[in-house]
Design an enzyme around this catalytic site. Sequence first.
Site, PDB file in Angstrom:
ATOM      1  N   HIS A 112       0.502  -1.387   0.112  1.00 18.24           N
ATOM      2  CA  HIS A 112      -0.128  -0.025  -0.006  1.00 18.24           C
ATOM      3  C   HIS A 112       0.874   1.199  -0.112  1.00 18.24           C
ATOM      4  O   HIS A 112       2.151   0.982   0.741  1.00 18.24           O
ATOM      5  CB  HIS A 112      -0.998   0.040   1.028  1.00 18.24           C
ATOM      6  N   GLU A 136      -3.656   2.773  -7.627  1.00 18.14           N
ATOM      7  CA  GLU A 136      -4.048   3.949  -6.389  1.00 18.14           C
ATOM      8  C   GLU A 136      -3.066   5.287  -6.467  1.00 18.14           C
ATOM      9  O   GLU A 136      -2.263   5.441  -6.391  1.00 18.14           O
ATOM     10  CB  GLU A 136      -4.391   3.818  -4.716  1.00 18.14           C
TER      11      GLU A 136
HETATM   12  O1  G3P Z   1      -6.719   1.241   0.018  1.00 22.34           O
HETATM   13  C1  G3P Z   1      -7.371   2.265  -0.058  1.00 22.34           C
HETATM   14  C2  G3P Z   1      -6.902   3.769   0.070  1.00 22.34           C
HETATM   15  O2  G3P Z   1      -5.095   3.955  -0.211  1.00 22.34           O
HETATM   16  C3  G3P Z   1      -8.104   4.719  -0.567  1.00 22.34           C
HETATM   17  O3  G3P Z   1      -8.401   5.227   0.783  1.00 22.34           O
HETATM   18  O4  G3P Z   1      -9.640   7.035   1.910  1.00 22.34           O
HETATM   19  O5  G3P Z   1      -9.393   7.643  -0.950  1.00 22.34           O
HETATM   20  O6  G3P Z   1     -10.588   6.020  -0.162  1.00 22.34           O
HETATM   21  P1  G3P Z   1      -9.906   6.400   0.454  1.00 22.34           P
END
Ligand code: G3P
Length: 233
Positions: free
Chosen positions: A96, A144
Site C-alpha cells: 500500500h 491508487e
Molecule cells: O487502500 C485504499 C485507500 O488508500 C484509498 O483511500 O480514503 O481515498 O478511499 P480513500
Amino acid sequence: KGIPVLAVNYKAYPTAFGETGLAIALTAEKLAEEYDGIIRFILAVPATEIVRISESTDKALVYAQHADPVEPGAHTGYLPLEALKEAGAKGTLLNHSEHRIRLSDIDTIVRRATQLGLETLVCADTPTAAAAAAILSPTMIAVEPPELIGTGVPVSKAKPEVITSTIQLVRMVNPDVPILAGAGITTGEDAATAIKLGANGVLVASAVMKAKDPEAKLLELAEALAKAAEKKS
Ligand code: G3P
C-alpha cells in the site's frame, strides 16, 4: 475477473479498532451474505483486529494490511504470513502507498502466500508499477494514485486514464488478474464509473471508515457495483 470486488481498507482510522471495527465488519458480513455470488467483500483490517473480526465473519474475507517476508522465528515486531493465517486472515494487502515494500519482497511474499493458501492484493501507485506487480501473479492488483488517497476526489473521475492504462498494461502480462481501482472513491457513482472503465472492483477506505453511517455507505457502494457489473455483462 469474475464478480466485482468491494475491498475496504480499514487503515488505522479510529473506527478500525475494537467495537466500531467489528460493527463495520458485521455490516459487511450481512451484505456479503445478501450479495453472495454477486459481490466479493474484502476487509483489510489492522493486525490487532484479525482474530476478533475473522471469528465473526465468513463471506466477507478478512485480509491483513501488510505482511513481512520472514518466516516465524527471531523477528521482533514482524508479521509472518503464518501468523496472519493462524489469526484467521484469508489474505493480505501488500505494498500500500502508506506501507511500501520492495519488489523483491512482494515477489517473496506472494510466492509464500500462494503456498500457504493465502490471497494477495498488491497495490501500485502507477500503471507501470501495477504491471510490474501483475507479473508476480498475485490474487489481485489495485491501482491508487497516492495524491488522490483520502481526498474524496475519485480516481475514476479525476484520473480515469490511470485505470484504463493500468488495465491495458496489466493485461499484457497477466490476462486474468482482477484489477481494482482506489483513491478517493466515495459514492456509488464513483464505484460504478470504475467498473465502466473496466476495473473489476474498488478499494476504499475513508468513504466507509469516516462515514457517519458506514452501513448505508457500504450498501450504496455494493448496490452500485452490482448494477454496473450487471450492465456490463
Ligand atoms: O487502500 C485504499 C485507500 O488508500 C484509498 O483511500 O480514503 O481515498 O478511499 P480513500
